[in-house]
Write a protein that holds these residues in place. Structure first.
Motif, PDB file in Angstrom:
ATOM      1  N   ASP A 196     -22.074  36.844 -54.017  1.00 39.76           N
ATOM      2  CA  ASP A 196     -22.429  36.813 -55.436  1.00 39.76           C
ATOM      3  C   ASP A 196     -23.049  38.152 -55.856  1.00 39.76           C
ATOM      4  N   ASP A 197     -23.681  38.158 -56.983  1.00 43.40           N
ATOM      5  CA  ASP A 197     -24.297  39.323 -57.615  1.00 43.40           C
ATOM      6  C   ASP A 197     -25.120  40.154 -56.618  1.00 43.40           C
ATOM      7  N   TRP A 239     -18.276  38.375 -56.624  1.00 40.77           N
ATOM      8  CA  TRP A 239     -18.761  38.152 -57.998  1.00 40.77           C
ATOM      9  C   TRP A 239     -18.588  39.408 -58.852  1.00 40.77           C
ATOM     10  N   ARG A 281     -30.875  38.622 -70.845  1.00 43.48           N
ATOM     11  CA  ARG A 281     -30.959  38.898 -69.398  1.00 43.48           C
ATOM     12  C   ARG A 281     -30.933  40.418 -69.142  1.00 43.48           C
ATOM     13  N   LYS A 311     -15.458  35.444 -58.836  1.00 43.11           N
ATOM     14  CA  LYS A 311     -16.282  34.639 -59.734  1.00 43.11           C
ATOM     15  C   LYS A 311     -16.568  35.539 -60.924  1.00 43.11           C
ATOM     16  N   ASP A 355     -18.306  36.229 -64.150  1.00 41.48           N
ATOM     17  CA  ASP A 355     -19.495  35.720 -64.826  1.00 41.48           C
ATOM     18  C   ASP A 355     -19.640  36.349 -66.209  1.00 41.48           C
ATOM     19  N   ASN A 365     -23.102  36.527 -68.783  1.00 39.04           N
ATOM     20  CA  ASN A 365     -24.444  35.946 -68.823  1.00 39.04           C
ATOM     21  C   ASN A 365     -25.256  36.165 -70.079  1.00 39.04           C
ATOM     22  N   CYS A 394     -17.270  31.560 -65.043  1.00 41.41           N
ATOM     23  CA  CYS A 394     -18.692  31.227 -64.987  1.00 41.41           C
ATOM     24  C   CYS A 394     -19.348  31.929 -66.160  1.00 41.41           C
ATOM     25  N   GLY A 424     -23.474  29.579 -65.557  1.00 45.75           N
ATOM     26  CA  GLY A 424     -23.043  28.195 -65.328  1.00 45.75           C
ATOM     27  C   GLY A 424     -21.948  27.862 -66.312  1.00 45.75           C
ATOM     28  N   ASP A 437     -25.439  26.062 -63.741  1.00 46.38           N
ATOM     29  CA  ASP A 437     -26.346  26.703 -62.789  1.00 46.38           C
ATOM     30  C   ASP A 437     -27.300  25.690 -62.184  1.00 46.38           C
TER      31      ASP A 437
HETATM   32  C1  DGJ Z   1     -25.281  33.360 -63.303  1.00 48.75           C
HETATM   33  C2  DGJ Z   1     -24.396  32.453 -62.503  1.00 48.75           C
HETATM   34  O1  DGJ Z   1     -24.190  31.256 -63.154  1.00 48.75           O
HETATM   35  C3  DGJ Z   1     -25.003  32.288 -61.123  1.00 48.75           C
HETATM   36  O2  DGJ Z   1     -24.273  31.369 -60.378  1.00 48.75           O
HETATM   37  C4  DGJ Z   1     -25.035  33.622 -60.465  1.00 48.75           C
HETATM   38  O3  DGJ Z   1     -23.732  34.077 -60.240  1.00 48.75           O
HETATM   39  C5  DGJ Z   1     -25.828  34.605 -61.300  1.00 48.75           C
HETATM   40  N1  DGJ Z   1     -25.365  34.646 -62.657  1.00 48.75           N
HETATM   41  C6  DGJ Z   1     -25.757  35.984 -60.728  1.00 48.75           C
HETATM   42  O4  DGJ Z   1     -26.349  36.919 -61.514  1.00 48.75           O
END
Ligand code: DGJ
Length: 705
Positions: free
Chosen positions: A326-327, A371, A403, A436, A438, A440, A480, A483, A502
């Motif tokens: 992931d990140d 990710w 964020r 993945k 994302d 955010n 994603c 979440g 999430d």
């Molecule tokens: C938000 C995602 O929903 C999490 O699962 C994770 O990947 C974080 N971002 C990482 O920054």
């Protein structure tokens, strides 16, 4: 002329002259004559417009319609009240296109309907500017009339870590309006609604379900007119000045997906699931969906390749089949204040490159995933320092951070090229099976060259993913967005899985996953077992509930297996193994949610094979039962005359009265002996439920003899 689309369950009838109307959308009719649709002409009440006002595909103010019109726009203040007259209708087997025009306003309105075998009707409207001067479009929607008996509504609301929570309301006088202005599909308002006859349930009642496949802003309303007629209307929501059509230019609404069931919500969901499986989900049907381990909640930004390889080894021993980093692997991404946009491997963390980690993962027989969050940028990044003008913003304002990050303007060709080049480097240089993807943050002041840009940004995102999928067809993508902030059918056309939420808190997940199941089948619902202490709610939940909750989706684990005790690791392996046993059934069968007698304290749902020979059901006790006994669990979807063996595959470890049970002195008889009962019995009398502790669950398997 009148037209008809139908399949085994559903009929859709249209009148087209002189105005195009959808006259009926419901149960398949056996004995009607299409030319008799005129019999729908209603009474004309006093003290209103003197004629019956047709409720057209683009309800028009100019015909005497006082509800929200299907189109709002103008040509510099003119041509603002068009009336469309049908010009042409083209029907092929399961598809109908109706073209209408207004020769005064110089506009063409085109409606496309496709009825799939599954029973899902796809609808899209398009507007073309036939005039020389530009036409400004404020709104363009899809409108579906509903019968007067559709009096109750179910919609979904939520927030981060609490997606898809359903709520119900009566729809009367005026109606119900939902607007999402957050720039992405959003956690708050899933772009879908269900309307039905009073008190519709999982197994009974008439329902009409609607989803707008769109990952940007939207508006959906269920409106009740003062004549009692009602309709649902869905659209992409445009900002002021966002859409202008030059001569001969067109704009289309997103596709709206609608279905009807006269057997309650379960049949509605099955039709949506069937439609997705047949038309939208791109996934090799022969391949099982691999069980994941995602590193996020295990190590967050703290990447150490040696340690990650230890995690991978443990994961493989537990039965994990795909390992995802992931990140934290790129730029100087030590926390969420920095690094987004710098899609270069962080050599400080990975001095020997990513290759040794990938090789290790592959040698263990797992797939490898990584990710990314391509649409975003931190101001503390090399990319921002080099290109401060690449932000999606309105110059002169200071939009708030989300964020600590901002969006990149994907309609800027330089940005698009940069992202395409970096993602091509990533997917082309490494042996990656899965990303993945994302996203955010919510979008504020989405400006492209000073103009509003949510629609353009959303379409550019689709385009970017489309190019990547063409270049790297073997790479699967997960959608994603913190979440479940981007879950819809249009993004699913180009992704294989959703990160549902999430929250790995199994109690909340029970509600979230159930909500999502109204529109999506289990195989696209990312569901992970988290650590005992849920990091988003700080609630500690028993392995039994965590394991069984994740089992009914596309399963994974989200933790650091190196730190977990032997006992926990064995438990993960147990649930992974159970999932693998049931996966062919869960990912291909008919999903059902059961109507239970104590719904505030318990829920139960399951999957039944298409041939109705086997099924798996979970009984999830969410809270203390209301009464000393919880009634009988009545199953559904079985064959009445078949005999079925009932097997308990998993139950809480404190349930057995002989060992340490504290809630029951005696278990129901079917739990003590080998039991075979008919489908008729199981569906109508049911199984007496055990007394379960709150936050525990049971898994039962039903197999025909
Ligand atoms: C938000 C995602 O929903 C999490 O699962 C994770 O990947 C974080 N971002 C990482 O920054």
């Amino acid at each position: 002329m009148n037209y008809r689309l139908n399949n085994n369950n559903i009929d859709v009838l249209f009148r087209t002259k002189p105005y195009a109307e959808l006259s009926y959308f419901g149960k398949r009719l056996q004995n009607i004559q299409l030319e008799q649709l005129e019999m729908l002409n209603p009474a004309v009440p006093n003290a209103r417009i003197d004629v019956d006002v047709p409720f057209t595909l683009c309800p028009e103010e100019g015909l005497g319609n006082f509800s929200t019109p299907g189109l709002e726009g103008h040509r510099n203040g003119k041509d603002w009240s068009p009336v469309f007259i049908t010009k042409e209708v083209i029907q092929t087997e399961n598809q109908i296109t109706i073209i209408s025009e207004d020769n005064i306003a110089n506009l063409r309105f085109t409606s496309d309907f496709i009825l799939d075998d599954s029973g899902v009707l796809q609808c899209q409207n398009s507007l073309t500017n036939l005039g020389d001067e530009p036409y400004q479009v404020n709104r363009l929607s899809i409108t579906l009339p509903l019968p007067e008996r559709a009096q109750e509504l179910m919609a979904f609301s939520g927030r981060w870590i609490k997606e898809f929570f359903p709520h119900r309301t009566k729809i009367e006088h005026c109606g119900y309006l939902q607007e999402n202005r957050r720039g992405r599909t959003s956690h708050e308002y899933f772009p879908g609604m269900i309307v039905g006859t009073n008190s519709f349930k999982e197994q009974s009642g008439e329902v009409w379900g609607v989803h707008l496949g769109w990952s940007g802003n939207h508006r959906i309303q269920v409106a009740v007119k003062s004549n009692g007629k009602r309709f649902i209307q869905a659209e992409a929501l445009y900002m002021a000045g966002e859409i202008t059509l030059a001569k001969d230019e067109s704009i289309s609404t997103p596709w709206m997906y609608a279905t009807y069931s006269d057997h309650g919500l379960n049949q509605m969901s099955q039709q949506f699931h069937e439609f997705l499986r047949g038309n939208i989900i791109k996934f090799s049907q022969n391949k099982p969906r691999p069980v994941h381990l995602n590193t996020w909640e295990g190590i967050f930004f703290d990447h150490n390749p040696d340690y990650i390889m230890q995690m991978a080894t443990k994961a493989a021993h537990m039965g994990v089949e795909r390992f995802i980093i992931d990140d934290g692997w790129f730029g100087k991404r030590d926390d969420d204040y920095q690094g987004l946009g710098d899609w270069y491997l962080d050599k400080r963390k990975y001095p020997n490159g990513l290759e040794p980690v990938i090789k290790h993962v592959k040698d263990l027989g797992m797939e490898f995933g990584i990710w990314v969050e391509p649409e975003m940028i931190n101001k503390n990044s090399d990319l921002y320092r080099a290109h401060p003008d690449w932000l999606l913003e309105l110059h002169g304002y200071n939009q708030p951070e989300g964020r600590h990050q901002y969006l990149l303007d994907l309609q800027n060709p330089a940005v698009f090229e940069y992202l395409l080049e970096r993602l091509t480097w990533l997917l082309g240089s490494y042996d990656i099976d899965y990303i993945k993807w994302d996203m955010n943050r919510e979008i504020v002041q989405a400006g492209h060259n000073g103009n509003p840009a949510i629609v353009g940004q959303t379409e550019a995102l689709y385009h970017l993913i489309d190019i990547l999928q063409e270049k790297f067809p073997h790479v699967e993508i997960e959608s994603c967005s913190s979440g479940g902030g981007r879950i819809d059918y249009e993004i699913l056309k180009r992704t294989q899985r959703f990160w549902t939420s999430d929250s790995n808190d199994a109690l909340d997940r029970q509600i979230i996953q159930r909500g999502m199941s109204y529109f999506f089948p289990p195989e696209v619902m990312g569901a992970h077992i988290g650590g005992a202490l849920c990091h988003t709610t700080f609630r500690e939940l028993h392995m039994n509930l965590r394991g069984l909750t994740a089992l009914f989706g596309h399963m994974g684990v989200e933790l650091d297996p190196v730190k977990e005790s032997e006992k926990e690791q064995k438990a993960f392996a147990h649930y992974i193994n159970l999932h693998k046993q049931l996966r062919p059934l869960l990912h291909s069968g008919n999903s059902v949610r059961l109507d239970v007698d104590d719904p505030n304290a318990m829920q139960s749902y399951g999957v039944i094979s298409k041939d109705q020979k086997e099924a798996a059901f979970i009984i999830a006790q969410l809270a203390l039962p209301t009464y000393a006994l919880s009634g009988n669990l009545r199953l559904t979807g079985l064959l009445s005359d078949k005999q079925y063996q009932i097997e308990i595959l998993d139950m809480p470890d404190n349930i057995d009265p002989k060992v340490n049970g504290h809630a029951m002195k005696v278990l129901p008889l079917w739990m003590q002996t080998k039991t075979i009962l008919s489908g008729d019995w199981l569906m109508n009398i049911g199984l007496p439920l055990p007394v379960l502790d709150p936050a525990t669950a049971m898994l039962i398997k039903i197999t025909s003899k």
